[in-house]
Design a protein around this motif. Structure first.
Motif, PDB file in Angstrom:
ATOM      1  N   GLY A  46       9.812 -18.458  43.653  1.00 43.91           N
ATOM      2  CA  GLY A  46       9.652 -17.021  43.828  1.00 43.91           C
ATOM      3  C   GLY A  46      10.646 -16.458  44.819  1.00 43.91           C
ATOM      4  O   GLY A  46      11.163 -17.153  45.692  1.00 43.91           O
ATOM      5  N   GLY A  47      10.904 -15.176  44.695  1.00 44.56           N
ATOM      6  CA  GLY A  47      11.795 -14.508  45.619  1.00 44.56           C
ATOM      7  C   GLY A  47      13.262 -14.717  45.276  1.00 44.56           C
ATOM      8  O   GLY A  47      13.621 -15.549  44.443  1.00 44.56           O
ATOM      9  N   ASN A  48      14.091 -13.941  45.915  1.00 44.36           N
ATOM     10  CA  ASN A  48      15.537 -14.010  45.716  1.00 44.36           C
ATOM     11  C   ASN A  48      16.238 -13.738  47.033  1.00 44.36           C
ATOM     12  O   ASN A  48      15.715 -13.019  47.885  1.00 44.36           O
ATOM     13  N   THR A  49      17.422 -14.259  47.172  1.00 45.12           N
ATOM     14  CA  THR A  49      18.282 -13.962  48.309  1.00 45.12           C
ATOM     15  C   THR A  49      19.670 -13.623  47.788  1.00 45.12           C
ATOM     16  O   THR A  49      20.057 -14.062  46.696  1.00 45.12           O
ATOM     17  N   THR A 128      18.890  -9.144  39.671  1.00 42.82           N
ATOM     18  CA  THR A 128      20.251  -8.918  40.173  1.00 42.82           C
ATOM     19  C   THR A 128      20.506  -7.470  40.593  1.00 42.82           C
ATOM     20  O   THR A 128      21.036  -7.226  41.689  1.00 42.82           O
ATOM     21  N   PRO A 129      20.123  -6.452  39.778  1.00 45.15           N
ATOM     22  CA  PRO A 129      20.384  -5.074  40.216  1.00 45.15           C
ATOM     23  C   PRO A 129      19.648  -4.700  41.503  1.00 45.15           C
ATOM     24  O   PRO A 129      20.132  -3.860  42.273  1.00 45.15           O
ATOM     25  N   LEU A 130      18.499  -5.312  41.768  1.00 45.27           N
ATOM     26  CA  LEU A 130      17.748  -5.009  42.980  1.00 45.27           C
ATOM     27  C   LEU A 130      18.560  -5.381  44.214  1.00 45.27           C
ATOM     28  O   LEU A 130      18.467  -4.726  45.256  1.00 45.27           O
ATOM     29  N   LEU A 180      14.355  -0.318  38.915  1.00 44.95           N
ATOM     30  CA  LEU A 180      13.904  -0.599  40.273  1.00 44.95           C
ATOM     31  C   LEU A 180      15.098  -0.774  41.207  1.00 44.95           C
ATOM     32  O   LEU A 180      15.033  -0.405  42.388  1.00 44.95           O
ATOM     33  N   GLY A 181      16.182  -1.335  40.695  1.00 47.00           N
ATOM     34  CA  GLY A 181      17.394  -1.432  41.503  1.00 47.00           C
ATOM     35  C   GLY A 181      17.890  -0.072  41.949  1.00 47.00           C
ATOM     36  O   GLY A 181      18.296   0.116  43.108  1.00 47.00           O
ATOM     37  N   LEU A 182      17.840   0.906  41.052  1.00 49.07           N
ATOM     38  CA  LEU A 182      18.256   2.270  41.404  1.00 49.07           C
ATOM     39  C   LEU A 182      17.278   2.904  42.389  1.00 49.07           C
ATOM     40  O   LEU A 182      17.683   3.656  43.281  1.00 49.07           O
TER      41      LEU A 182
END
Length: 700
Positions: A46-49, A128-130, A180-182
């Motif tokens: 879970g999660g991203n960096t 990725t866009p987030l 959601l990125g926007l």
């Protein structure tokens, strides 16, 4: 500096001396592994960096800004540099001009490969866009229980403001993706002093100008949430307080060992399942509580949670105050069928024209009051991780319900995540299961040459293996070696004397409690002896019969009992010997006991057929390499029987064979694999000789 006033608070593990000489990408990896090392920060996978760094363009030689972001399906705790996707930031910015609005956001995923930097094969994730559109250089997206508890509370926006002031913002629920990125970009532009944002029913985003600043912000914000919940929970009973007793540990494990094979058999029709049992304090507190059932029915909130656990668990009808396991077992079939019907109805209510077909409708999580939690999945690691995710969900429910009202995701939103076309595409890209995936094997004599080689072969093709052996030191060494190469999830060991009835029962109980049942038994425990008949002591005769005949009977009987409870068939292989068919000089006790093994296998093949239990035999000959029975007197005795030195024995056996070949443990393992795999699905009561050719042992 970060505060560390209580043991529950997260420690600052950043070592600037270590990080100083790293590249930006290496600092991202360092930060990611630190964050992923603590399940309070984020769950497995879970999660991203991410980090935005200047890199040399391989085409132009000029400096370009590149987004390094965790690739699809990775885990921040164990990720390596090749686990990150790399994308040109200018191309990611250009995608905004192609965006046709929220109704078409899924199509934007198809553009991400066109943004790849330096031909990196790592697929970019939906998140990725987030990361790309947050204007800061370093971004963490974590799933800490303490923050998701805020995000999943009914008044999460107000709680976020109360706890964090203006430093951390709040955004309403939105499925991860381009839109959601926007939203995140807009929030950052409008709130330049903010260091992060809570996403309703999802998790936490934090950012910073450097890797260290981003990491320390993430830790500090999570610690603030942990401390706030500690203050608010003083004197409060979790989940409405305990209303059911918790049974003693031994009793909990015994009940789990009986429930798991029954459940496993009922849910494995389409796909074999492997189980995991968790009776940790967190789980026991929850299943004992007054509000357990209504909270469980609300379902999990964070998308990562319910993708692993389904929205809600099945609560098993068991009363620990008045235990009646027979009644519970009798009612399991109806409960499981009702759960399946409920999932099918949920699918019909929520499906869209483009939705993929309904997947497995069985529960993943089974809560047993007074006992603990059982999870089932296609493999042991997934079952264990699913349990970890539900523990995260319990922690979230505890926090949210202690200060507000816990809120699961709206049903349609949950469905749109679970049956997302993009999620389905990811599932379809997974490699095909290995031939023995979802199957559990118990190997007696598992620390010896043939036993260990057989375990290795079964593990290689996807099985979970329980090694059973009387030699504890050899057993530990074999377990450690196999676990180091196949992961600790799939290997267990148990000391077993096959001549002791209770030992045998306990070994199968342990297998049921660790993996949920047994599909494969390899009966391989052995000894050897050699003496002329007039010098054969009764103790030698009895010892051969005890281990090679009675021992095989005891393990086969227990395997039959367990396999019949599961009602999913099974495969039993006896490792007998060429000597069971061909007489040898000065070995009457050994040969007779081996002949008994072979005939027992034939009898069991007759009994097992109606239950789908296949029983076959492999007859080795002269497998000296790695064999414990050839390391002592047996080798010397057999050499004496043939009037030669022990060192000449292996060559003697090779020359004696028709094919003039030596037989190795791996050769026996291949024959075993044939008998337990679908390649021999229509074979039972058969014998395969692996002896390099010996006319005396021909079966016809």
């Amino acid at each position: 500096m970060l505060e560390t006033r209580t043991a529950k608070r997260l420690a600052n593990l950043w070592d600037e001396a270590k990080a100083a000489s790293m590249s930006e990408a290496q600092r991202l990896l360092y930060r990611s592994n630190l964050l992923g090392s603590d399940k309070r920060i984020t769950n497995y996978g879970g999660g991203n960096t991410s980090a935005k760094a200047m890199e040399k363009d391989p085409l132009t030689g000029g400096e370009v800004e590149v987004l390094w972001v965790k690739g699809s399906g990775g885990d921040v705790g164990t990720i390596k540099l090749d686990g990150f996707a790399t994308l040109y930031m200018d191309k990611l910015e250009a995608l905004k001009g192609l965006y046709r609005g929220v109704a078409f956001e899924d199509e934007m995923v198809g553009y991400l490969p066109h943004c790849t930097f330096n031909l990196n094969p790592r697929a970019a994730s939906i998140d990725t866009p987030l990361h790309a559109y947050v204007p800061q250089k370093h971004v963490d997206h974590m799933h800490p229980d303490a923050v998701i508890a805020i995000a999943a509370a009914k008044n999460s926006k107000e709680l976020t403001q109360q706890i964090f002031g203006g430093e951390i913002g709040w955004l309403p629920w939105k499925r991860p993706g381009f839109e959601l990125g926007l939203w995140l970009e807009k929030f950052c532009r409008e709130n330049p002093k903010a260091t992060g944002v809570v996403l309703e029913s999802h998790g936490l985003f934090t950012w910073g100008d450097t890797a260290k600043e981003c990491y320390e912000t993430t830790i500090r914000i999570i610690n603030r949430a942990i401390e706030w919940f500690e203050e608010k929970s003083v004197g409060k009973a979790a989940f409405g307080g305990e209303v059911r007793p918790t049974l003693p540990a031994a009793e909990r494990k015994a009940i789990a060992a009986k429930l798991m094979p029954a459940i496993r058999g009922m849910i494995s029709a389409a796909e074999r399942k492997v189980g995991h049992f968790d009776d940790s304090p967190t789980v026991l507190e929850f299943v004992a509580a007054r509000d357990m059932q209504p909270l469980a029915a609300l379902g999990t909130s964070c998308p990562d949670h319910f993708l692993r656990t389904k929205i809600s668990p099945l609560v098993v009808d068991f009363d620990p105050a008045r235990p009646d396991l027979d009644k519970t077992l009798a009612g399991l079939g109806t409960a499981i069928e009702e759960y399946r019907k409920g999932h099918a109805a949920y699918y019909e209510r929520c499906k869209r024209p483009e939705s993929p077909p309904m997947r497995d409708p069985n529960a993943v999580v089974y809560l047993v009051p007074g006992v603990g939690m059982i999870t089932f999945a296609k493999d042991k690691a997934t079952a264990r991780i699913s349990a970890e995710f539900y523990v995260n969900a319990i922690n979230v429910m505890r926090g949210a319900s202690s200060v507000s009202f816990y809120m699961g995701l709206p049903e349609q939103e949950a469905f749109d995540i679970e049956y997302w076309v993009l999620e389905e595409a990811k599932l379809q890209r997974l490699p095909r299961p290995k031939p023995l995936a979802g199957k559990v094997a118990l190997v007696t004599g598992g620390a010896g040459g043939i036993g260990k080689a057989t375990a290795e072969r079964l593990l290689r093709d996807g099985a979970c293996v329980v090694l059973a052996d009387i030699d504890e030191s050899a057993l530990t060494a074999a377990n450690d070696d196999l676990a180091s190469r196949h992961t600790a999830d799939v290997v267990r060991s148990v000391r077993l004397d096959v001549t002791r009835e209770q030992d045998v029962i306990d070994a199968f109980t342990a297998a049921a409690q660790e993996f949920g049942g047994i599909d494969i038994l390899i009966s391989n425990a052995g000894i050897s002896s050699s003496a002329p008949i007039d010098e054969t002591e009764l103790s030698m005769w009895n010892r051969n019969m005890d281990i090679l005949s009675t021992g095989y009977f005891l393990v086969a009987r227990e395997a039959f009992r367990l396999m019949k409870k599961q009602k999913t068939g099974g495969a039993i292989v006896f490792i007998a010997s060429k000597n069971g068919l061909a007489a040898s000089p000065n070995a009457s006790a050994y040969c007779t006991a081996k002949a008994a093994e072979i005939h027992l296998a034939r009898c069991l093949a007759l009994e097992g057929a109606e239950f789908g239990i296949r029983v076959n035999t492999v007859n080795p000959d002269a497998v000296l390499r790695g064999s414990k029975i050839w390391t002592g007197e047996w080798r010397e005795q057999r050499a004496a029987a043939y009037n030669m030195s022990p060192d000449e024995l292996e060559e003697h056996y090779r020359k004696r064979s028709m094919l003039k070949l030596s037989v190795y443990p791996e050769d026996i393992a291949e024959a075993v694999f044939f008998f337990v795999s679908d390649m021999s699905a229509k074979s039972t009561g058969n014998i395969v000789n692996v002896d390099a050719g010996n006319a005396q042992s021909f079966t016809r």
